[in-house]
Design an enzyme around this catalytic site. Structure first.
Site, PDB file in Angstrom:
ATOM      1  N   CYS A   1      97.907 -96.876  -8.694  1.00 41.19           N
ATOM      2  CA  CYS A   1      97.003 -96.918  -7.550  1.00 41.19           C
ATOM      3  C   CYS A   1      95.541 -97.036  -7.984  1.00 41.19           C
ATOM      4  CB  CYS A   1      97.262 -95.733  -6.631  1.00 41.19           C
ATOM      5  SG  CYS A   1      96.723 -96.075  -4.944  1.00 41.19           S
ATOM      6  N   HIS A  19     102.465 -94.851  -5.719  1.00 41.95           N
ATOM      7  CA  HIS A  19     102.425 -93.582  -6.464  1.00 41.95           C
ATOM      8  C   HIS A  19     103.832 -93.192  -6.931  1.00 41.95           C
ATOM      9  CE1 HIS A  19      98.292 -92.017  -5.628  1.00 41.95           C
ATOM     10  NE2 HIS A  19      98.364 -92.951  -4.706  1.00 41.95           N
ATOM     11  N   GLU A  31     104.752 -91.051  -8.936  1.00 41.66           N
ATOM     12  CA  GLU A  31     104.871 -89.622  -9.283  1.00 41.66           C
ATOM     13  C   GLU A  31     105.204 -88.764  -8.062  1.00 41.66           C
ATOM     14  OE1 GLU A  31     102.188 -91.233  -8.768  1.00 41.66           O
ATOM     15  OE2 GLU A  31     100.651 -89.973  -7.849  1.00 41.66           O
TER      16      GLU A  31
END
Ligand code: GLN
Length: 196
Positions: free
Chosen positions: A86, A176, A178
């Site tokens: 990002c 994202h 994660e």
């Protein structure tokens, strides 16, 4: 061997990236020692590096101020893996069309910030990613797109626009990876990378 892994921690999801890297390592029978990076002097010890999201204008300014930017450049120059997500992708790019972002020019791509507009600020989408057998649950938050992928390989597109690229040791995602339990993108970037 334990791979030293740095997560740039000037802003953004450090704990989430650390957890995803640890899960991905376990899935690949590797061991990692994860360090948060807020100052210079640590990146040179890292085998793997992750640059999380946040606000690209702020991140790029802090990287320069703390003299971490040249260390990241040296890391990639040495062919070591970098996952840039990002705002991390925006900072890593050659150009973001915004003079407030100090692009590191690690990736030969141009990006467009906040490319999905206000109505679709945040969304989750099942994304087909080259190298993964099943769709990845991709979380987009005020995400950029890659406007011009240059010489990079496009790993995934959404709405016809590139949202994941690979260029040598670097994997960049507009989303994202994660923020879900699925650590396959970290696996792709770090443990299925010919650079290591
Ligand atoms: N919109 C942010 C930027 O342009 C990126 C958002 C994010 O990292 N989730 O810097």
């Amino acid at each position: 061997m334990t791979l030293t892994t740095g997560v740039i921690g000037v802003q953004g999801d450090v704990a989430e990236h650390a957890a995803a890297i640890t899960r991905a390592a376990r899935a690949h029978d590797e061991r990692v020692d994860v360090r948060e990076i807020r100052r210079s002097g640590i990146v040179p010890d890292c085998d793997l590096l992750s640059m999380p999201g946040g606000e690209s204008t702020t991140i790029s300014r802090l990287l320069r101020r703390e003299a971490i930017a040249p260390e990241i450049r040296a890391h990639v120059g040495a062919g070591k893996p970098l996952l840039a997500t990002c705002a991390g992708l925006i900072v890593a790019a050659a150009d973001a069309g915004d003079e407030r972002v100090e692009n590191l020019g690690l990736l030969d791509v141009t990006v467009e910030r906040n490319a999905f507009g206000r109505q679709r600020d945040s969304f989750e989408a099942p994304l087909d990613v080259a190298g993964l057998d099943d769709p990845f649950p991709a979380v987009f938050i005020r995400a950029p797109v890659v406007a011009d992928a240059g010489s990079s390989d496009v790993l995934a597109t959404w709405d016809g626009r590139p949202v994941a690229v690979r260029d040598g040791p670097i994997v960049g995602t507009a989303f994202h990876p994660e923020l879900t339990e699925d650590s396959r993108i970290h696996g792709l970037a770090f443990f299925e990378n010919e650079a290591i």
